[in-house]
Design an enzyme around this catalytic site. Structure first.
Site, PDB file in Angstrom:
ATOM      1  CG  ASP A 116      57.704  41.481   9.230  1.00 47.59           C
ATOM      2  OD1 ASP A 116      58.224  40.422   8.857  1.00 47.59           O
ATOM      3  OD2 ASP A 116      58.043  42.599   8.783  1.00 47.59           O
TER       4      ASP A 116
ATOM      5  CG  HIS B 278      52.245  42.234   9.430  1.00 44.25           C
ATOM      6  ND1 HIS B 278      52.105  42.627   8.114  1.00 44.25           N
ATOM      7  CD2 HIS B 278      53.270  42.974   9.944  1.00 44.25           C
ATOM      8  CE1 HIS B 278      52.997  43.564   7.848  1.00 44.25           C
ATOM      9  NE2 HIS B 278      53.723  43.794   8.925  1.00 44.25           N
TER      10      HIS B 278
HETATM   11 ZN   LIG Z   1      56.667  45.171  11.969  1.00 41.74          ZN
END
Ligand SMILES: [Zn+2]
Length: 246
Positions: free
Chosen positions: A64, A210
């Protein structure tokens, strides 16, 4: 910090709304969108080793908050080394700044999915603002890559009633996650990130990581990049292969 507070409750929240957390959920009629996302089978997806035994199960790797000028290329390089596939839930404002990275994600056989145009929690935003955010996010991805996203994950993993309705109206398939590395934290080591992801990891899990530090602890993506080979090595040993989503 807001991520932590919201994300702590996501699995229970996702289940109560029938939001998919795993690949198995994606296959279930009650969880899937009207036009289902395809889980690409082995052969298109990566097997743990080209010459080794076949995979015994599949997991989805998801990243993400990118694309990030440092984190995304480094994650892509590690994925290429392991012939692994991943899904990138990108932020529209970051795609607009570096569309070439969104194109590279696709060119290397991964999936580009929508995380939002801005990284703001949905429950604090009004419906018209949310609708505009979805439209801008989809347009940013389409402008950069020529492809419209099929999958969506809201910032912090939290939908509002309005944003879930908008996502479905736009034909987007929600996908949350079932394993995470908590890699956004300030105090963390690559070994801790890998350990959290790998603890009880099993077939059909969706892993949240991430590739960017825009909305998390500074330079957290560096620890994620260092954790990724540990995760992929362990998955190879466990004969768990990554899948693409389309
Ligand atoms: Zn996020």
């Amino acid at each position: 910090m807001i991520r932590h507070v919201f994300a702590m409750h996501v699995p229970a929240f996702g289940r109560s709304l029938k939001l998919p957390l795993t690949l198995a959920d994606l296959r279930r009629p009650g969880f899937a969108a009207a036009s289902p996302v395809h889980i690409l089978p082995a052969g298109v997806a990566t097997t743990p080793s080209a010459s080794g035994p076949a995979a015994e199960g599949h997991v989805a790797l998801t990243f993400d908050d990118g694309p990030h000028p440092e984190g995304t290329p480094q994650v892509l390089d590690v994925l290429a080394q392991f012939q692994a596939k991943a899904t990138f839930f990108v932020i529209g404002e970051q795609v607009a700044r570096r569309p070439e990275l969104a194109r590279r994600i696709l060119a290397e056989g991964h999936t580009v999915a929508l995380h939002g145009y801005l990284h703001r929690p949905h429950p604090t935003r009004r419906a018209p603002v949310l609708a505009e955010d979805f439209a801008r996010g989809i347009a940013a991805i389409a402008d950069a890559t020529g492809v419209e996203p099929r999958l969506h994950r809201p910032p912090y993993g939290i939908y509002s009633a309005a944003s879930l309705w908008i996502a479905r109206e736009r034909g987007l398939q929600p996908l949350l996650w079932s394993r995470w590395g908590k890699d956004w934290r300030k105090v963390n080591t690559p070994e801790q990130i890998a350990g959290r992801v790998l603890d009880k990891l099993r077939a059909d899990d969706v892993i949240l990581l991430h590739d960017a530090d825009f909305y998390s602890a500074r330079r957290s993506h560096r620890r994620t990049v260092a954790a990724l080979p540990l995760i992929l090595e362990a998955m190879r040993s466990a004969r768990l292969a990554t899948v693409g989503l389309a």
